[in-house]
Design a protein around this motif. Structure first.
Motif, mmCIF file in Angstrom:
data_model
loop_
_atom_site.group_PDB
_atom_site.id
_atom_site.type_symbol
_atom_site.label_atom_id
_atom_site.label_comp_id
_atom_site.label_asym_id
_atom_site.label_seq_id
_atom_site.Cartn_x
_atom_site.Cartn_y
_atom_site.Cartn_z
ATOM 1 N N THR A 135 0.818 -1.208 0.000
ATOM 2 C CA THR A 135 0.000 0.000 0.000
ATOM 3 C C THR A 135 0.851 1.256 0.000
ATOM 4 O O THR A 135 0.598 2.192 -0.763
ATOM 5 C CB THR A 135 -0.933 0.010 1.226
ATOM 6 N N PHE A 136 1.887 1.275 0.827
ATOM 7 C CA PHE A 136 2.765 2.440 0.910
ATOM 8 C C PHE A 136 4.184 2.082 0.466
ATOM 9 O O PHE A 136 5.171 2.417 1.126
ATOM 10 C CB PHE A 136 2.735 3.019 2.324
ATOM 11 N N ALA A 274 -0.205 11.501 9.515
ATOM 12 C CA ALA A 274 0.135 10.281 8.774
ATOM 13 C C ALA A 274 0.087 9.076 9.707
ATOM 14 O O ALA A 274 1.118 8.476 10.049
ATOM 15 C CB ALA A 274 1.503 10.414 8.122
ATOM 16 N N LEU A 275 -1.126 8.731 10.107
ATOM 17 C CA LEU A 275 -1.355 7.565 10.953
ATOM 18 C C LEU A 275 -1.900 6.453 10.062
ATOM 19 O O LEU A 275 -2.962 6.596 9.462
ATOM 20 C CB LEU A 275 -2.359 7.893 12.055
ATOM 21 N N SER A 276 -1.169 5.356 9.979
ATOM 22 C CA SER A 276 -1.578 4.255 9.119
ATOM 23 C C SER A 276 -1.422 2.933 9.837
ATOM 24 O O SER A 276 -0.500 2.744 10.636
ATOM 25 C CB SER A 276 -0.740 4.235 7.839
ATOM 26 N N ASP A 277 -2.316 2.013 9.517
ATOM 27 C CA ASP A 277 -2.215 0.646 10.029
ATOM 28 C C ASP A 277 -1.547 -0.277 9.024
ATOM 29 O O ASP A 277 -1.673 -1.501 9.112
ATOM 30 C CB ASP A 277 -3.599 0.121 10.407
ATOM 31 N N HIS A 278 -0.853 0.321 8.060
ATOM 32 C CA HIS A 278 -0.061 -0.424 7.086
ATOM 33 C C HIS A 278 1.423 -0.142 7.317
ATOM 34 O O HIS A 278 1.797 0.916 7.829
ATOM 35 C CB HIS A 278 -0.416 -0.004 5.656
ATOM 36 N N ALA A 279 2.259 -1.063 6.893
ATOM 37 C CA ALA A 279 3.703 -0.871 6.988
ATOM 38 C C ALA A 279 4.138 0.253 6.058
ATOM 39 O O ALA A 279 3.603 0.424 4.960
ATOM 40 C CB ALA A 279 4.422 -2.165 6.622
ATOM 41 N N ASP A 280 5.123 1.031 6.504
ATOM 42 C CA ASP A 280 5.717 2.035 5.629
ATOM 43 C C ASP A 280 6.810 1.376 4.788
ATOM 44 O O ASP A 280 6.986 0.150 4.810
ATOM 45 C CB ASP A 280 6.254 3.216 6.445
#
Length: 335
Positions: A135-136, A274-280
């Motif tokens: 995703t990222f 930039a709060l995400s529940d996906h890995a950067d």
């Protein structure tokens, strides 16, 4: 024939006769987590990690036929050994480990490496082939430590309160909203929520999760009650009549896409986090390395870029098209 195959219905294990996160109706579905792009209605039977069952029933209906397994518990489907392992994406999220004739594949679903305090943290699983989200999957996406991020969110709330404004924060109702609530509960005196978020919160409270009681926003609440409050809302409520009742308010958007300037302006937000529940980017690379996989398939997100980078680093990597996306792809620059 490969152990897992990418079909028009989803990721299929022919030997075990099951699908992982299928997007079309199948007889047996193994579900990584309860987000709607991975968990769809219409399958004859479902298999999930135990903690995901109440969330799946909330989303898909209480009458679905579902089996729960614990993290690390081995089950056998037509001689194929299958187990679920923590993905750290949200409560009940799992990676799917599949083993047959000495070959091991892992389908990650969605994942993040930083422990959020309420879901079981990500655990790398050694395998020969790894199916990873991306995703990222661009170097620009590198998350700041969540302690710093939540400190910034808290300071923004305090500034709004000094200005006599409500703080409206948009976050996906399942996963990110609970992460926000968990980290803000000791810092804010009054937190209110949209019905979509309070429904999930009440369910998880009944399951014993350490979340605050959330006051539901209803039409009979006087306007004065919103002053200085924090209101958590799903992104779909943005710029709606429901949200305008909080005026004067300041709007904060919690999304990994806020890492790139311009997205905050596109959302007409006063603040972007930039709060995400996906890995950067670094998390994706760390996860791939930790698996020891010699073959990697990159799915939803910046899959072509990420696969190409892995190839340049000597890993046999390939982009795969699937029907996965998630709440954050609504402002994905690729769409």
């Amino acid at each position: 024939m490969e152990l897992l195959q990418f079909t028009d219905k989803g990721i299929w294990c022919a030997a075990g006769d099951f699908y992982i996160d299928p997007w079309k109706p199948v007889q047996r579905a193994v579900i990584t987590h309860a987000h709607s792009d991975h968990a769809r209605w219409g399958h004859q039977s479902y298999l999930s990690e135990h903690a995901g069952i109440p969330l799946l029933k909330l989303r898909l209906g209480a009458d679905i036929h579902i089996q729960g397994v614990a993290y690390g518990e081995n089950i056998f489907l037509n001689g194929v050994k299958l187990s679920l392992h923590p993905a750290g994406h949200m409560i009940g999220s799992a990676q799917v480990r599949v083993e047959y004739n000495g070959e091991v594949w892992v389908a990650s679903g969605d994942y993040k490496l930083e422990a959020d305090g309420i879901s079981v943290p990500f655990e790398p699983v050694r395998c020969h082939t790894f199916i990873t989200e991306s995703t990222f999957g661009l170097p620009v996406y590198r998350w700041e430590p969540q302690q710093q991020l939540f400190s910034r969110i808290t300071n923004w709330i305090y500034e709004n309160q000094q200005a006599g404004k409500a703080s409206v924060i948009t976050a996906y109702s399942l996963g990110k909203a609970q992460r926000l609530l968990y980290h803000l509960q000791d810092k804010v005196s009054r937190i209110m929520g949209h019905g979509a978020i309070t429904n999930v919160n009440e369910l998880l409270l009944s399951q014993g999760y350490p979340l605050p009681t959330l006051e539901r926003v209803t039409p009979d609440i006087p306007k004065a009650a919103f002053k200085n409050a924090v209101i958590i809302a799903p992104p779909s409520a943005d710029d709606s009549a429901w949200m305008r009742r909080f005026t004067p308010y300041s709007l904060g958007v919690c999304s990994g896409w806020m890492q790139v300037r311009g997205h905050m302006r596109r959302r007409n937000a006063d603040a972007g986090f930039a709060l995400s529940d996906h890995a950067d980017w670094n998390g994706l690379l760390q996860a791939v390395t930790a698996t020891g996989a010699s073959k990697v398939y990159a799915t939803h997100g910046f899959s072509s870029v990420f696969a190409r980078y892995l190839g340049e680093k000597g890993i046999d990597a390939q982009e795969v098209t699937t029907a996965y996306g998630d709440e954050e792809t609504i402002i994905n620059p690729e769409t």
